[in-house]
Design a protein around this motif. Sequence first.
Motif, short mmCIF file in Angstrom:
data_model
loop_
_atom_site.label_atom_id
_atom_site.label_comp_id
_atom_site.label_asym_id
_atom_site.label_seq_id
_atom_site.Cartn_x
_atom_site.Cartn_y
_atom_site.Cartn_z
N HIS A 1 -5.00 -0.01 0.63
CA HIS A 1 -5.56 -0.04 1.98
C HIS A 1 -6.12 -1.43 2.28
N CYS B 1 -10.24 2.88 7.42
CA CYS B 1 -9.13 3.80 7.15
C CYS B 1 -9.68 5.16 6.68
N GLY C 1 -8.55 5.69 3.10
CA GLY C 1 -9.26 4.78 2.20
C GLY C 1 -10.70 5.20 1.98
N CYS D 1 -0.75 1.50 2.91
CA CYS D 1 -1.03 2.73 3.64
C CYS D 1 -0.55 2.59 5.09
N TRP E 1 -1.61 4.01 7.83
CA TRP E 1 -2.72 3.86 8.78
C TRP E 1 -3.18 2.41 8.84
N CYS E 2 -3.35 1.81 7.66
CA CYS E 2 -3.78 0.42 7.57
C CYS E 2 -2.70 -0.51 8.14
ZN LIG Z 1 -5.37 3.00 4.65
#
Ligand SMILES: [Zn+2]
Length: 204
Positions: A162, A167, A170, A195, A197-198
């Motif tokens: 991450h 996050c 994370g 990741c 999302w990251c």
């Molecule tokens: Zn992440």
Amino acid sequence: MKLTEKRIMAICFGAVLMGVVFLHFYELTPRTIKIADINEGDYVKITGVIQGIKLVRDKYRHIKKIKYIKIRDDSGGDLRIYAFKNVNKDLTNYIKSTNPTIKEGDIVEVIGTVKVYNGLYEIVLDNISNFKLIEKKNFKRDIYLSPTPTNIYASKNGKTYHTSKNCPYGKKIKEDNRIYFYSEEDAKELGYKKCKWCEDESGN
Ligand SMILES: [Zn+2]
């Protein structure tokens, strides 16, 4: 010249002494040999390519101990090199003495007595002077983890890294389980994937 008892004894003594000296030097001189030709008990000098090093690393990936080094030569044979106690410390320091550290692909020379353990040939190093780097071939850099927090982190139990403090995935990683990388490159080279999302957040 008369062969007196004294002289006969002196000659015998001389012959035995020469024999002892000869055997001593014979044993002290290792035979340069291919791995495919070795036998248990041989005192040998072998040059080979490191196939693998089994290491113990600390939590920041610094090398702590060598479990064994597997080498192979052009005869196709494999040999494992072990070292115990102080010799293991010396070997560990020797492996770390180059930058990057000695690793797979490098050419080394080892001297020792061949043993067979579980059907595998091995040499237990008795002195670090019997292990030598002949040629450095692998210049792949060493990767260590950061002992202090960075914004590139992962769980030590996972393979996703991450890059955002916010996050939600994370955030779930407990502090004790977190590892920190110096760079995203390091994380990727160690087999971690970023990741999603990251990834999305850093893209915005
Ligand atoms: Zn992440």
